[in-house]
Design an enzyme around this catalytic site. Structure first.
Site, mmCIF file in Angstrom:
data_model
loop_
_atom_site.group_PDB
_atom_site.id
_atom_site.type_symbol
_atom_site.label_atom_id
_atom_site.label_comp_id
_atom_site.label_asym_id
_atom_site.label_seq_id
_atom_site.Cartn_x
_atom_site.Cartn_y
_atom_site.Cartn_z
ATOM 1 C CE LYS A 47 41.305 37.234 31.579
ATOM 2 N NZ LYS A 47 42.695 36.750 31.504
ATOM 3 C CD GLN A 91 45.313 37.359 29.099
ATOM 4 O OE1 GLN A 91 44.724 37.834 30.072
ATOM 5 N NE2 GLN A 91 44.903 36.269 28.484
ATOM 6 C CG ASP A 114 45.094 34.148 36.049
ATOM 7 O OD1 ASP A 114 43.845 34.078 36.012
ATOM 8 O OD2 ASP A 114 45.779 34.695 35.159
#
Ligand code: NDP
Length: 273
Positions: A47, A91, A114
């Site tokens: 990422k 994460q 997200d």
């Protein structure tokens, strides 16, 4: 037809890079990683690398598994207020002793790139503009890129996680498919999957979907990433299912390539607001 992720992913990354140039400033992405999970380290690395390629300033906050939860939520609150940060990611998975829901709900819905905050998930189910989790968003990009018709089709999603299964079902429903969601308590799974014109599988079990579970000519989207004997395989028995399916994504080289691209697209969206 092989639904490779490379071309649609490159298209999105190029558009994102161009938008970042037009913005005139470098959007900021904060990624919080807790613990030492090797797969998480790899994902965060990818990422950050792709973010840099797109003109996005990514910063990793690597914390040990012993970090008190409050320290993490305090960090998120600070990042919520930081004008240079436009997107925040925690994460996943967090180490088991953390309250993941509580940590994720601390992220401002405006920086929730997200798409895991209840407000964004709720908006998605209402068909309103929202941040949508990158993986299901990427799957819609694949379906659109390869001109797979969705409206009126029977879509079956196997898996109901907040990250993949649920938002996937909402996106397909919003695109006028008739949607079923299957999970570990579903009886006679094959009866459901065999009805699917579009079958999306996000279970996390290697070769879980076999050829006898798939309708002739179906579009099969394999989300699974399973590490076995040094290689990565999906949730679908690609070799046999690809002979029966009309279109199928490979693993690797399919859905996974879209995930990072769509995440960065979300960061640009947040920065543009
Ligand atoms: P989760 O573990 O959160 O969810 C798995 C889902 O599969 C659950 O809803 C579970 O049902 C369901 N399931 C488990 N066993 C069965 C069964 N026997 N029959 C039917 N359903 C079953 O996983 P994620 O959604 O986060 O991820 C799924 C897979 O996708 C993983 O391999 C992951 O690595 C991969 N992934 C890939 C990404 C990419 O970029 N390509 C991004 C994100 C994930 P229940 O709810 O009842 O427990």
């Amino acid at each position: 037809m092989l639904l490779e992720g490379k071309s649609p992913a490159e298209k999105i990354l190029l558009e994102t890079r161009n938008k970042a140039v037009r913005l005139g400033f470098s959007p900021g992405l904060a990624i919080i990683r807790v613990g030492e999970d090797p797969a998480s380290k790899t994902y965060v690395g990818t990422k950050l690398r792709k973010a840099e390629e797109c003109g996005i300033s990514g910063k990793e906050y690597a914390l040990t598994a012993h970090t008190p939860e409050k320290k993490i939520t305090d960090l998120i609150r600070r990042l919520n207020k930081d004008k240079k940060i436009h997107g925040i990611i925690v994460q996943l998975p967090l180490p088991a002793h953390f309250n993941t829901e509580k940590v994720l709900n601390t992220i401002s819905p405006d920086k929730d790139v997200d798409g895991l905050h209840p407000l964004n998930l709720g908006k998605l189910f209402k068909g309103k503009p929202a941040f949508v989790s990158a993986t299901p968003q990427g799957i819609m990009e694949i379906l659109n890129f390869y001109k797979i018709r969705i409206a009126g089709k029977n879509a079956v999603v196997v898996g109901r996680s907040d990250m993949v299964g649920k938002p996937m079902a909402a996106l397909l429903l919003n695109a006028d498919a008739t949607v079923e969601i299957c999970h570990s308590k579903t009886h006679n799974l094959a009866e459901h999957t065999k009805r699917a014109d579009i079958l999306v599988v996000a279970v996390g079990k290697p070769h879980f979907i076999t050829a006898d579970m798939v309708k002739e000519g179906a579009t099969v989207i394999d989300v699974g990433i399973n590490r076995t004997e040094g290689k990565i395989v999906g949730d679908v028995d690609f070799e046999k299912v690809s002979k029966k399916a009309g279109a199928i994504t490979p693993v690797p080289g399919g859905v996974g390539l879209l995930t990072a691209a769509c995440l960065l697209k979300n960061v640009l969206k947040a920065a543009g607001r």
